[in-house]
Scaffold this active site. Structure first.
Site, PDB file in Angstrom:
ATOM      1  N   HIS A  54       9.731  -2.139 -10.051  1.00  0.00           N
ATOM      2  CA  HIS A  54      10.273  -2.909  -8.930  1.00  0.00           C
ATOM      3  C   HIS A  54      11.080  -4.113  -9.411  1.00  0.00           C
ATOM      4  O   HIS A  54      10.995  -4.540 -10.573  1.00  0.00           O
ATOM      5  CB  HIS A  54       9.128  -3.391  -8.031  1.00  0.00           C
ATOM      6  N   GLU A  89      -0.061  -0.738  -8.907  1.00  0.00           N
ATOM      7  CA  GLU A  89      -0.331  -1.408 -10.165  1.00  0.00           C
ATOM      8  C   GLU A  89      -1.798  -1.274 -10.555  1.00  0.00           C
ATOM      9  O   GLU A  89      -2.689  -1.143  -9.703  1.00  0.00           O
ATOM     10  CB  GLU A  89       0.062  -2.890 -10.077  1.00  0.00           C
TER      11      GLU A  89
END
Length: 485
Positions: A43, A139
């Site tokens: 990202h 994550e």
């Protein structure tokens, strides 16, 4: 009697149509499936990144203005030209990946009002439909390190220790307060299964998926699962915002690392191959124990016994595979390092004079003639003197290694060309088989109609089932194709 004959003819036509349809399906499943390409994109900069803080909460912080600018660069013609065709887009449950994926979604859409869909891997809806299933590309959970500095200090070191151990095969180790490697790999494996099942086949005959995820998740999963991991990349080239990692393969066939942060990655060398073999060996018993958790917690004796049996079998298979792969890799390494003439050259050089070498072997004569004669041991004046082959053999080995690399590069280029040709051929075969199936079906239907008219039987009206959307059948054919491969 007339009615009985009519029924027999009708049943015969139905049986023929069924057999021909099965034949067409068999032809389709016999066509091999090709590897999927997964392009992982980290990202853009989030507010947690900008604030130097570890934050793995869901949905987590959004993108900063810098992060939005980085995301916009992904949704451009230049980015797509660099990384190739994208047939489907996926993102994690964290908002920063979805925001990063949005520009690419708009760019690849049919028009501004119809962007390419972004599939979120995991989330409440999926979990409610599949209770107890771990899935997601979010994550790695930071546990007790949440809120600590991301780029320095104890937070950076402590957070990454356990994941680094996972890459070495010690997947039972947990991030304190977070997940262990087995749970992490399980959710990633399930996510990639969904990606493979839902990504359509592109114009190149392959499945090409873009997966927007997170730095630690991409780096650690890659090094845990590819057959050519380079652990130095974790230290020398950690992924920055919107960096890209490309892998090919599947959960069933295995994964291969193609590029890391825009740089191509070569095949594994011998030490890396042995590391991968050892890693697979030590992961197998950990996985067997991990798989026992649900049956034991559910107190299901039957499932406990079957799961334990499967675990024992898998551990045994891992041992056999380790020995086989290690022996093969060792033999291939020796073959790659030692040219076919090396052993004979060593013996000949140690026992033959240079003049005889020049007469008997052009290759050996070439390097024997380049060795300068010294005053103490002039080679031309002492025909019976033994020659020390050390430096000459080293030169030969270097030359052979260079030739091997050039040959490998040529083989890769040829393999890529053959892959494109096979994909094109596969599309042609698939279309021919589909056309054949359509032709056969139409012929059978016409024959049935003619028969019905001849014996005075009116055709039945089509039911809702026959008028249903054929898409599920097409999906079943695609799954059969994949399973057969």
């Amino acid at each position: 009697m007339h009615h009985t004959n009519t029924q027999r003819l009708r049943h015969g036509l139905i049986a023929a149509a069924t057999a021909l349809t099965a034949f067409c399906l068999l032809m389709l499943t016999a066509i091999p499936s090709w590897a999927m390409t997964v392009t992982f994109i980290r990202h853009g900069e989030s507010f947690a990144n900008a604030g130097n803080s570890i934050d793995t909460s869901i949905p987590g912080p959004s993108l900063t203005a810098q992060g939005q600018s980085e995301a916009a660069a992904v949704g451009t013609e230049a980015w797509v030209a660099k990384y190739g065709t994208i047939d489907a887009i996926f993102a994690s449950t964290m908002v920063r990946t979805q925001e990063t994926a949005a520009p690419l979604s708009k760019y690849l859409g049919t028009d501004p009002g119809h962007p390419m869909p972004i599939t979120v891997l995991g989330g409440t809806d999926y979990i409610n439909e599949h209770p107890g299933t771990r899935i997601g590309v979010q994550e790695i959970t930071s546990g007790i390190f949440t809120g600590l500095p991301e780029k320095d200090g104890l937070g950076r070191i402590g957070y990454i220790v356990a994941p680094l151990m996972w890459t070495m095969g010690l997947q039972f180790v947990s991030v304190p307060g977070g997940e262990n490697g087995l749970a992490f790999n399980e959710r990633m494996t399930n996510a990639l299964n969904v990606i493979e099942q839902t990504t359509p086949e592109g114009t190149d005959g392959k499945q090409n998926a873009a997966v927007f995820s997170h730095g630690a998740t991409i780096m650690m999963w890659t090094m845990m699962n590819v057959d050519n991991p380079d652990l130095l990349l974790l230290m020398q080239h950690p992924l920055g915002n919107t960096d890209v990692v490309v892998v090919t393969g599947s959960n069933e066939e295995g994964w291969h690392l193609e590029s890391w942060a825009g740089q191509p990655v070569g095949d594994a060398n011998y030490p890396t191959q042995m590391l991968v073999n050892l890693r697979s060996l030590i992961v197998a018993p950990q996985q067997a124990v991990y798989n026992m958790r649900k049956p034991v917690l559910n107190l299901d004796p039957g499932t406990i016994a079957s799961t334990a049996g499967d675990g024992i079998v898998n551990v045994g298979k891992a041992g056999v595979t380790f020995v086989k792969d290690s022996v093969n890799d060792t033999i291939n390494a020796i073959r790659g390092l030692v040219p076919s003439t090396l052993s004979s050259a060593t013996t000949t050089v140690s026992k033959t004079t240079p003049n005889a070498l020049r007469a008997n072997s052009p290759t050996i004569a070439a390097f024997a003639g380049t060795v300068p004669a010294t005053e103490s041991t002039p080679i031309t004046d002492q025909p019976d003197a033994a020659v020390n082959p050390g430096s000459q053999l080293k030169s030969m080995l270097n030359d052979a290694t260079g030739q091997g690399r050039a040959t490998l590069s040529t083989v890769r280029a040829n393999a890529a060309e053959r892959a494109v040709a096979r994909a094109q051929q596969r599309q042609v075969v698939q279309q021919n088989v589909r056309d054949l199936g359509t032709t056969v079906t139409s012929a059978v239907e016409r024959a049935g109609q003619n028969l019905g008219e001849a014996v005075g039987i009116k055709p039945k009206a089509k039911t809702a089932a026959t008028q249903a959307d054929p898409k599920p059948a097409k999906q079943r054919i695609k799954r059969a194709d994949r399973d057969a491969a």
